[in-house]
Design an enzyme around this catalytic site. Sequence first.
Site, PDB file in Angstrom:
ATOM      1  N   ARG A  49      42.327  11.313  65.450  1.00  7.72           N
ATOM      2  CA  ARG A  49      42.585   9.981  65.804  1.00  7.72           C
ATOM      3  C   ARG A  49      43.202   9.188  64.330  1.00  7.72           C
ATOM      4  NH1 ARG A  49      40.273   7.994  70.570  1.00  7.72           N
ATOM      5  NH2 ARG A  49      38.269   9.094  71.041  1.00  7.72           N
TER       6      ARG A  49
ATOM      7  N   GLU B 251      46.180  -0.690  75.210  1.00  6.33           N
ATOM      8  CA  GLU B 251      45.595   0.634  75.303  1.00  6.33           C
ATOM      9  C   GLU B 251      46.760   1.849  74.457  1.00  6.33           C
ATOM     10  OE1 GLU B 251      44.819   1.823  79.011  1.00  6.33           O
ATOM     11  OE2 GLU B 251      46.749   1.401  79.921  1.00  6.33           O
ATOM     12  N   ASP B 252      45.991   3.040  74.044  1.00  3.74           N
ATOM     13  CA  ASP B 252      46.770   3.916  73.739  1.00  3.74           C
ATOM     14  C   ASP B 252      47.890   4.651  74.450  1.00  3.74           C
ATOM     15  OD1 ASP B 252      44.705   5.104  75.192  1.00  3.74           O
ATOM     16  OD2 ASP B 252      44.093   6.570  73.458  1.00  3.74           O
TER      17      ASP B 252
ATOM     18  N   LYS C 272      53.174   7.984  80.099  1.00  4.77           N
ATOM     19  CA  LYS C 272      53.533   9.263  80.858  1.00  4.77           C
ATOM     20  C   LYS C 272      53.762   9.022  82.367  1.00  4.77           C
ATOM     21  CE  LYS C 272      50.094  12.050  78.230  1.00  4.77           C
ATOM     22  NZ  LYS C 272      49.402  13.185  78.370  1.00  4.77           N
TER      23      LYS C 272
ATOM     24  N   PHE D 183      50.559  16.607  75.654  1.00  3.92           N
ATOM     25  CA  PHE D 183      49.270  16.172  75.138  1.00  3.92           C
ATOM     26  C   PHE D 183      49.632  15.747  73.880  1.00  3.92           C
ATOM     27  CE2 PHE D 183      45.253  16.002  73.639  1.00  3.92           C
ATOM     28  CZ  PHE D 183      44.431  15.274  74.737  1.00  3.92           C
TER      29      PHE D 183
ATOM     30  N   ASP E 282      48.134   7.469  81.486  1.00  2.00           N
ATOM     31  CA  ASP E 282      48.556   8.821  81.928  1.00  2.00           C
ATOM     32  C   ASP E 282      48.508   8.838  83.443  1.00  2.00           C
ATOM     33  OD1 ASP E 282      48.602  11.486  81.772  1.00  2.00           O
ATOM     34  OD2 ASP E 282      46.587  11.819  81.452  1.00  2.00           O
TER      35      ASP E 282
END
Length: 178
Positions: A166, A100-101, A132, A153, A104
Amino acid sequence: MKSLNDFDIKVFIRQEEIEKRINELAIDIMKFFHNRDFIIIGVLKGSLFFMADLIRQFNKSVLFDFIHAKSYEGTQTSGVINILKEPACNLEGMDILVVEDILDTGITATGIKEYLINKGAKNVFFCTLLDKPSRRIKHIKADFCGFQIGDKFVVGYGLDYDEKFREKKDIYTLHLKG
Ligand code: IMP
Ligand code: MG
């Protein structure tokens, strides 16, 4: 709703740095799985470029598929997610590496793990480009992580703000102007 004009974007992690870190991650992942078979499940849409670059650094061929999941709005801490696209491959008894990117709150990853275990996966591991940790609500950690970052962010290299940015090759921070 804010518009793009309300933000300054600043380079945060350059393409070269991302590439270098991905090479290291690929080596770690190959070592970890060694002769064990595993399936890569990429989390759409943010993992697109990361996953493409990562698996092309592997020294063996791997099976991969995608999952698209969204956490339900208004149920922030429930961990309930909506699966928009399921992987088509058989997960029964398999070791899965979810790519995954960004990790969070951990709600999406927790939901995906539950989903994959329910589908019969034997083990579910996580590889995230960004993490994060200070934002975590769910107790979940990445087995492989590209970069730990603070509470900011970020966009680019797959990550979006309102579906934009993106396609950028570097990762940027978004700052509210003023
Ligand atoms: P979660 O809070 O761990 O469930 O993360 C859910 C999703 O929020 C991630 O997969 C990203 O798509 C998105 N997200 C979280 N932080 C950022 C960010 O800094 N930039 C862009 N998307 C983010
Ligand atoms: Mg997003």
